[in-house]
Design a protein around this motif. Structure first.
Motif: not given
Length: 344
Positions: A308-316
């Motif tokens: 949420t804070l990054a505003g994007r999807d992030v790899p685990a």
């Protein structure tokens, strides 16, 4: 800033020999003809299990490049780690130490860590309840409600001992619910409770091994950002224990480790033949079992999660680095609080 998700080389065949060959690592497996070489530039870490030989030249090169080497026992117990020279701004570590000595800052970070762990535990249980039978669903949803109630106790917790009590009770509830979600293959006994040292059943053996993989990932993230892995907030300062690593692991245990083990067992990707029973009652993964779990872990790290804070999807595989960076920003005074990651 975009981070590349590099590869970790896991070596668990006993007697394997690793040597430096120009800018590559040469892998020679006993009783197998030929050899394999892997370019070092594509590796960010090496993890070895049990009796695996590494040449002095390879160890030295990894230290120079800040490429970590982690030694684990065959069962997945953490033994030690090489990271090369200390990285990061000394001022960041100084701020980290000062925050530990400030009671208000320490309890605020600890509260957020425990709250995130419980919320992520609840998320995993509710997701698993969707595929459970009616009776199990009811039990799991009851636990989810109890976990929700537990989060309301956190803001009033006056100290870390109280927080650890809340966390410990939440963990007990979590594994109680996990018992209803697990449907392992015939021959694997039902999960009763979490047993750590040593694990005495296949499910606990799989959990312990996966926690070892997670610990290595989080430890590397703290070093990469320049934090001191041995100065934590929830776990404080404990001799020979990387307390900050244990802190940051908490929010990832349920969604990244427990959920992977749950998936592998329910899909019969881990079966009775993947475990061995040792004299004294301990249960470990076999070589084939470790291979299956490590391969699944490597694929699991590629799965993206919403941040949420990054505003994007992030790899685990990059989530711990994102969180270590957010903690560093808080310690520097750029963020008013440490904002943990919660699954969604």
């Amino acid at each position: 800033m975009t981070l590349e998700l590099l590869n970790t080389l896991y070596v668990q065949t006993q007697g394997t020999d690793l040597r430096l060959e120009e800018d590559s690592v040469r892998v020679r497996v006993p009783d197998q003809p030929g050899r394999r070489t892997l370019p070092l530039r594509r590796l960010d870490a090496i993890v070895v299990y049990g009796h695996v030989n590494l040449s002095t030249e390879l160890i030295t090169r990894c230290a120079q490049d800040a490429r970590s080497i982690t030694w684990m026992s065959r069962s997945g117990r953490y033994l030690g780690r090489l990271d090369g020279g200390v990285k990061g701004n000394v001022l960041l570590r100084h701020s980290q130490h000062q925050a530990h000595d400030n009671a208000d800052t320490r309890i605020a970070i600890s509260r957020n860590i425990v709250a995130a762990k419980i919320r992520n535990s609840r998320w995993v249980i509710l997701r698993a309840a969707r595929d459970a039978k009616a009776a199990a669903q009811e039990s799991m949803r009851t636990v989810a409600t109890q976990l929700s109630d537990a989060t309301t106790e956190i803001p009033d917790a006056p100290d870390n001992d109280t927080l650890m009590g809340i966390e410990g009770n939440a963990a007990r509830l979590h594994f109680e619910a996990l018992r209803h979600a697990l449907r392992p293959a015939e021959g694997i006994p039902p999960f009763e409770r979490r047993i750590r040292r040593p694990p005495t059943d296949p499910i606990n053996a799989a959990l312990s091994f996966t926690y070892g993989l997670l610990r290595g990932l989080v430890h590397g993230s703290t070093e990469q950002i320049g934090l001191d892995p041995y100065v934590g907030y929830l776990h404080g300062i404990r001799p020979a224990k990387p307390a900050l690593v244990l802190d940051l692991m908490e929010e990832f245990r349920a969604p990244l480790a427990d959920r992977l083990v749950l998936t592998l067992l329910n899909r019969r990707q881990l079966r009775p033949e993947h475990f061995e029973y040792l004299p004294g009652g301990a249960v470990h993964l076999t070589d084939d079992g470790r291979t299956a779990l490590i391969q699944a872990w490597q694929e699991w790290k590629q799965r993206t999660w919403q941040h949420t804070l990054a505003g994007r999807d992030v790899p685990a595989g990059l989530l711990p680095t994102m969180q270590a960076r957010l903690l560093a920003r808080h310690l520097r005074g750029d963020l008013p609080a440490y904002l943990p990651w919660t699954a969604s």
